[in-house]
Design a protein around this motif. Sequence first.
Motif, PDB file in Angstrom:
ATOM      1  N   SER A   1       0.837  -1.192   0.000  1.00  0.00           N
ATOM      2  CA  SER A   1       0.000   0.000   0.000  1.00  0.00           C
ATOM      3  C   SER A   1       0.877   1.250   0.000  1.00  0.00           C
ATOM      4  N   LYS A   2       0.396   2.284  -0.673  1.00  0.00           N
ATOM      5  CA  LYS A   2       1.078   3.577  -0.644  1.00  0.00           C
ATOM      6  C   LYS A   2       0.341   4.569   0.254  1.00  0.00           C
ATOM      7  N   CYS A   3      -0.626   4.095   1.029  1.00  0.00           N
ATOM      8  CA  CYS A   3      -1.387   4.942   1.947  1.00  0.00           C
ATOM      9  C   CYS A   3      -0.861   4.754   3.366  1.00  0.00           C
ATOM     10  N   PHE A   4      -0.632   5.857   4.069  1.00  0.00           N
ATOM     11  CA  PHE A   4      -0.103   5.829   5.424  1.00  0.00           C
ATOM     12  C   PHE A   4      -1.041   6.620   6.331  1.00  0.00           C
ATOM     13  N   GLN A   5      -1.662   5.918   7.287  1.00  0.00           N
ATOM     14  CA  GLN A   5      -2.566   6.593   8.212  1.00  0.00           C
ATOM     15  C   GLN A   5      -1.736   7.363   9.232  1.00  0.00           C
TER      16      GLN A   5
ATOM     17  N   THR B   1      -4.868  10.811   6.343  1.00  0.00           N
ATOM     18  CA  THR B   1      -4.071   9.759   5.700  1.00  0.00           C
ATOM     19  C   THR B   1      -3.269  10.375   4.561  1.00  0.00           C
ATOM     20  N   LEU B   2      -2.037   9.922   4.414  1.00  0.00           N
ATOM     21  CA  LEU B   2      -1.141  10.392   3.365  1.00  0.00           C
ATOM     22  C   LEU B   2      -0.930   9.280   2.353  1.00  0.00           C
ATOM     23  N   ALA B   3      -0.988   9.616   1.070  1.00  0.00           N
ATOM     24  CA  ALA B   3      -0.678   8.677  -0.006  1.00  0.00           C
ATOM     25  C   ALA B   3       0.527   9.201  -0.765  1.00  0.00           C
ATOM     26  N   SER B   4       1.575   8.370  -0.906  1.00  0.00           N
ATOM     27  CA  SER B   4       2.824   8.798  -1.532  1.00  0.00           C
ATOM     28  C   SER B   4       3.292   7.769  -2.550  1.00  0.00           C
ATOM     29  N   THR B   5       3.763   8.265  -3.681  1.00  0.00           N
ATOM     30  CA  THR B   5       4.337   7.405  -4.718  1.00  0.00           C
ATOM     31  C   THR B   5       5.613   8.057  -5.236  1.00  0.00           C
ATOM     32  N   GLY B   6       6.394   7.269  -5.960  1.00  0.00           N
ATOM     33  CA  GLY B   6       7.627   7.768  -6.547  1.00  0.00           C
ATOM     34  C   GLY B   6       8.789   6.888  -6.165  1.00  0.00           C
ATOM     35  N   CYS B   7       9.860   7.498  -5.651  1.00  0.00           N
ATOM     36  CA  CYS B   7      11.015   6.736  -5.162  1.00  0.00           C
ATOM     37  C   CYS B   7      10.672   6.169  -3.790  1.00  0.00           C
TER      38      CYS B   7
ATOM     39  N   VAL C   1       9.870   7.798  -0.082  1.00  0.00           N
ATOM     40  CA  VAL C   1       8.553   7.669   0.543  1.00  0.00           C
ATOM     41  C   VAL C   1       8.704   7.208   1.995  1.00  0.00           C
ATOM     42  N   LEU C   2       9.514   6.186   2.215  1.00  0.00           N
ATOM     43  CA  LEU C   2       9.694   5.666   3.572  1.00  0.00           C
ATOM     44  C   LEU C   2      10.372   6.680   4.483  1.00  0.00           C
ATOM     45  N   THR C   3      11.353   7.396   3.939  1.00  0.00           N
ATOM     46  CA  THR C   3      12.041   8.403   4.746  1.00  0.00           C
ATOM     47  C   THR C   3      11.109   9.538   5.119  1.00  0.00           C
ATOM     48  N   LEU C   4      10.357  10.038   4.147  1.00  0.00           N
ATOM     49  CA  LEU C   4       9.441  11.149   4.411  1.00  0.00           C
ATOM     50  C   LEU C   4       8.377  10.778   5.427  1.00  0.00           C
ATOM     51  N   THR C   5       7.749   9.630   5.265  1.00  0.00           N
ATOM     52  CA  THR C   5       6.696   9.225   6.204  1.00  0.00           C
ATOM     53  C   THR C   5       7.263   8.979   7.608  1.00  0.00           C
TER      54      THR C   5
ATOM     55  N   ILE D   1      -0.371  13.062  -1.810  1.00  0.00           N
ATOM     56  CA  ILE D   1      -1.750  13.503  -1.635  1.00  0.00           C
ATOM     57  C   ILE D   1      -2.108  13.281  -0.163  1.00  0.00           C
ATOM     58  N   LEU D   2      -2.547  14.349   0.497  1.00  0.00           N
ATOM     59  CA  LEU D   2      -2.965  14.259   1.889  1.00  0.00           C
ATOM     60  C   LEU D   2      -4.470  14.433   1.942  1.00  0.00           C
ATOM     61  N   ALA D   3      -5.154  13.498   2.576  1.00  0.00           N
ATOM     62  CA  ALA D   3      -6.613  13.542   2.656  1.00  0.00           C
ATOM     63  C   ALA D   3      -7.045  13.431   4.108  1.00  0.00           C
ATOM     64  N   GLY D   4      -8.122  14.142   4.448  1.00  0.00           N
ATOM     65  CA  GLY D   4      -8.629  14.075   5.806  1.00  0.00           C
ATOM     66  C   GLY D   4      -9.863  14.935   5.983  1.00  0.00           C
ATOM     67  N   LEU D   5     -10.211  15.155   7.231  1.00  0.00           N
ATOM     68  CA  LEU D   5     -11.353  15.997   7.583  1.00  0.00           C
ATOM     69  C   LEU D   5     -10.852  17.292   8.194  1.00  0.00           C
ATOM     70  N   ASP D   6     -11.440  18.403   7.783  1.00  0.00           N
ATOM     71  CA  ASP D   6     -11.041  19.686   8.344  1.00  0.00           C
ATOM     72  C   ASP D   6     -11.734  19.937   9.680  1.00  0.00           C
ATOM     73  N   GLU D   7     -11.592  21.154  10.197  1.00  0.00           N
ATOM     74  CA  GLU D   7     -12.143  21.482  11.516  1.00  0.00           C
ATOM     75  C   GLU D   7     -13.668  21.419  11.554  1.00  0.00           C
ATOM     76  N   ASN D   8     -14.313  21.538  10.398  1.00  0.00           N
ATOM     77  CA  ASN D   8     -15.775  21.471  10.324  1.00  0.00           C
ATOM     78  C   ASN D   8     -16.285  20.073   9.989  1.00  0.00           C
TER      79      ASN D   8
END
Length: 232
Positions: free
Chosen positions: A60-64, A70-76, A80-84, A128-135
């Motif tokens: 999976s490329k999705c990291f909770q 949740t963050l989704a990362s692709t590429g090198c 990806v592992l270092t950044l997460t 790509i970062l996905a989530g719920l905002d303050e509302n």
Amino acid sequence: MTTRDFYGCNDYIQENRKHHFYPYADNGGTTMAIAGDDFVMIASDLRLPRGFNILTREQSKCFQLTPNTTLASTGCWADVLTLTKVIQARLTMYHHEHQDVMSTTAIAQLLSTLLYSRRFFPYYVDNILAGLDENGAGVVYHYDPVGHMEKLKFSAAGASVSQIQPLLDNQVGGLNMKDVKPPHMTKMLARQLIHDAFISAAERDINTGDGIIIHTITKDKQEEETVKLRRD
């Protein structure tokens, strides 16, 4: 006649060689996210290739990061592992210092800052970062490798972005259609679009395939679903 015979000496003349430093590898993968009024779905494929080799079919490329983000990362993949890993460390430090969980908006800014700090030797990663905002509304942040971010309702990244993004622009954003309003986004519609987009991408891109992992984030919980794709 050899080179030595031609010049009449024992000095062997070699052609100049160029040495290139390129530390990155492209490990493929595709991600996408769609946000609704009270939810967001983020998904990635499960194939981790390198060139014409498949390293694994279950990555999976999705990291909770938090219950709402949740963050989704692709590429090198090394980047990806270092950044997460760095992000997780910063979130842990924040939790210990403030006894609270960082919000999606704050994580979005943190990620932008981390990427910009490496602008002279950037992470070779599409995020790509996905989530719920303050509302409690779904939100999607898309990034370039040096930290520029854009707040959206849908986005795609990775190997098959040129195939999936036009579909999202048309079906979710209502672009390039005359007198047509964008549809009201529901969980059922978002899942169907993600499913169809990845099936289409897997038919045409060898760097995308094997399966889809879909994270559905609501205010109550975060659900995870796996869907199979073609494996050839």
